[in-house]
Design a protein around this motif. Structure first.
Motif, PDB file in Angstrom:
ATOM      1  N   GLU A 130       0.827  -1.209   0.000  1.00 37.37           N
ATOM      2  CA  GLU A 130       0.000   0.000   0.000  1.00 37.37           C
ATOM      3  C   GLU A 130       0.864   1.263   0.000  1.00 37.37           C
ATOM      4  OE1 GLU A 130      -2.645  -0.274   3.416  1.00 37.37           O
ATOM      5  OE2 GLU A 130      -0.975  -0.745   4.724  1.00 37.37           O
ATOM      6  N   VAL A 131       1.993   1.237   0.674  1.00 40.00           N
ATOM      7  CA  VAL A 131       2.918   2.374   0.634  1.00 40.00           C
ATOM      8  C   VAL A 131       3.523   2.477  -0.767  1.00 40.00           C
ATOM      9  CG1 VAL A 131       5.079   3.322   1.555  1.00 40.00           C
ATOM     10  CG2 VAL A 131       3.394   2.320   3.113  1.00 40.00           C
ATOM     11  N   GLY A 132       3.847   1.343  -1.356  1.00 46.23           N
ATOM     12  CA  GLY A 132       4.354   1.322  -2.723  1.00 46.23           C
ATOM     13  C   GLY A 132       3.365   1.910  -3.713  1.00 46.23           C
ATOM     14  N   GLN A 133       2.071   1.650  -3.492  1.00 42.89           N
ATOM     15  CA  GLN A 133       1.039   2.226  -4.360  1.00 42.89           C
ATOM     16  C   GLN A 133       1.015   3.742  -4.252  1.00 42.89           C
ATOM     17  OE1 GLN A 133      -2.457  -0.048  -3.073  1.00 42.89           O
ATOM     18  NE2 GLN A 133      -2.558  -0.934  -5.132  1.00 42.89           N
ATOM     19  N   VAL A 134       1.193   4.253  -3.047  1.00 38.78           N
ATOM     20  CA  VAL A 134       1.221   5.712  -2.857  1.00 38.78           C
ATOM     21  C   VAL A 134       2.393   6.310  -3.628  1.00 38.78           C
ATOM     22  CG1 VAL A 134       1.648   7.555  -1.172  1.00 38.78           C
ATOM     23  CG2 VAL A 134       0.034   5.724  -0.640  1.00 38.78           C
ATOM     24  N   VAL A 135       3.564   5.704  -3.490  1.00 36.06           N
ATOM     25  CA  VAL A 135       4.757   6.199  -4.201  1.00 36.06           C
ATOM     26  C   VAL A 135       4.512   6.153  -5.709  1.00 36.06           C
ATOM     27  CG1 VAL A 135       7.194   5.759  -4.679  1.00 36.06           C
ATOM     28  CG2 VAL A 135       6.331   5.586  -2.333  1.00 36.06           C
ATOM     29  N   GLY A 136       3.972   5.043  -6.184  1.00 34.96           N
ATOM     30  CA  GLY A 136       3.688   4.909  -7.611  1.00 34.96           C
ATOM     31  C   GLY A 136       2.685   5.923  -8.103  1.00 34.96           C
ATOM     32  N   SER A 137       1.680   6.216  -7.282  1.00 36.99           N
ATOM     33  CA  SER A 137       0.647   7.184  -7.646  1.00 36.99           C
ATOM     34  C   SER A 137       1.224   8.595  -7.762  1.00 36.99           C
ATOM     35  CB  SER A 137      -0.474   7.155  -6.608  1.00 36.99           C
ATOM     36  OG  SER A 137      -1.404   8.167  -6.851  1.00 36.99           O
ATOM     37  N   VAL A 138       2.080   8.959  -6.822  1.00 31.59           N
ATOM     38  CA  VAL A 138       2.719  10.278  -6.871  1.00 31.59           C
ATOM     39  C   VAL A 138       3.554  10.383  -8.142  1.00 31.59           C
ATOM     40  CG1 VAL A 138       4.413  11.803  -5.772  1.00 31.59           C
ATOM     41  CG2 VAL A 138       2.693  10.641  -4.380  1.00 31.59           C
ATOM     42  N   MET A 139       4.315   9.326  -8.445  1.00 36.18           N
ATOM     43  CA  MET A 139       5.145   9.338  -9.653  1.00 36.18           C
ATOM     44  C   MET A 139       4.281   9.427 -10.908  1.00 36.18           C
ATOM     45  SD  MET A 139       8.095   6.572  -8.600  1.00 36.18           S
ATOM     46  CE  MET A 139       8.825   6.562 -10.221  1.00 36.18           C
ATOM     47  N   ALA A 140       3.169   8.707 -10.934  1.00 34.68           N
ATOM     48  CA  ALA A 140       2.308   8.679 -12.121  1.00 34.68           C
ATOM     49  C   ALA A 140       1.631  10.023 -12.376  1.00 34.68           C
ATOM     50  CB  ALA A 140       1.248   7.587 -11.970  1.00 34.68           C
ATOM     51  N   ASP A 141       1.435  10.820 -11.316  1.00 33.94           N
ATOM     52  CA  ASP A 141       0.784  12.121 -11.470  1.00 33.94           C
ATOM     53  C   ASP A 141       1.723  13.195 -12.016  1.00 33.94           C
ATOM     54  OD1 ASP A 141      -1.628  11.127 -10.591  1.00 33.94           O
ATOM     55  OD2 ASP A 141      -1.411  11.890  -8.536  1.00 33.94           O
ATOM     56  N   GLY A 142       3.003  12.864 -12.157  1.00 35.62           N
ATOM     57  CA  GLY A 142       3.977  13.829 -12.659  1.00 35.62           C
ATOM     58  C   GLY A 142       4.564  13.386 -13.977  1.00 35.62           C
ATOM     59  N   ASP A 143       5.061  14.362 -14.717  1.00 38.56           N
ATOM     60  CA  ASP A 143       5.739  14.039 -15.982  1.00 38.56           C
ATOM     61  C   ASP A 143       7.114  14.688 -16.089  1.00 38.56           C
ATOM     62  OD1 ASP A 143       5.109  16.698 -16.478  1.00 38.56           O
ATOM     63  OD2 ASP A 143       3.853  16.292 -18.203  1.00 38.56           O
ATOM     64  N   THR A 144       7.554  15.324 -15.009  1.00 37.00           N
ATOM     65  CA  THR A 144       8.861  15.975 -14.965  1.00 37.00           C
ATOM     66  C   THR A 144       9.416  15.797 -13.563  1.00 37.00           C
ATOM     67  OG1 THR A 144       8.113  17.635 -16.554  1.00 37.00           O
ATOM     68  CG2 THR A 144      10.074  18.188 -15.277  1.00 37.00           C
TER      69      THR A 144
END
Length: 182
Positions: free
Chosen positions: A30-44
């Motif tokens: 679940e923590v990994g999902q949060v990290v992945g979600s933050v990364m996915a919301d950015g493009d730079t």
């Protein structure tokens, strides 16, 4: 306008340095999902020199690891007064007029501009009113030594809690908006 989001892992005593040495027992899917979600919301990715050089040493040229492939592909903007060039693929260097250049970057179309690590840059952006969101993963561990997120800032900066969530391992996600986003 795009927003700048700093995503950081922090111990309860405020240490952000070398999280890979103390987050392990508390890192969960679940923590990994949060990290992945933050990364996915950015493009730079916006980085300070030290984090940029650390990431480049770890990921540049690595084609076998999916995380490395993602890090190599994403546009990276490094802020440094000491680097002469940014050689890691898809990297741009900002050496002067940093606030103006970052404001220009925020005005370009796209998704969030993410910051990972780069605590000196995070504190500077907050002081300049350029940081929009502080996304902290607070780990239930006292590290006792290491670099803290904030040092000796010369002014008080208020933040607004936008969201919080506790996970089964005791990690708490705290999302704060800055005054310019609240």
């Amino acid at each position: 306008m795009r927003k700048i989001v700093a995503g950081l892992m922090m111990s309860v005593d405020g240490v952000v340095e070398a999280p890979e040495t103390w987050t392990g027992p508390y890192f969960s899917p679940e923590v990994g999902q949060v990290v992945g979600s933050v990364m996915a919301d950015g493009d730079t990715l916006l980085l300070g020199r030290v984090t940029y050089q650390t990431f480049a040493a770890s990921f540049a040229g690595n084609t076998s690891d999916p995380m490395a492939a993602q890090m190599n592909a994403v546009p990276k903007v490094v802020v440094s007064a000491t680097l002469d060039k940014a050689e890691w693929e898809n990297s741009t260097l900002i050496r002067r007029d940093v606030a103006q250049e970052i404001t220009r970057l925020k005005e370009q179309p796209g998704q969030n501009i993410n910051i990972s690590g780069s605590t000196t840059l995070v504190a500077w952006l907050l002081g300049q009113g350029l940081l929009d969101e502080l996304n902290l993963l607070l780990f239930p561990v006292v590290v006792g030594h290491g670099k803290h997120l904030f040092g000796r800032e010369d002014r008080t900066t208020g933040l607004t809690l936008a969201r919080s969530e506790a996970f089964s391992t005791g990690v708490v996600q705290l999302i704060y908006h800055t005054a310019n986003r609240a």
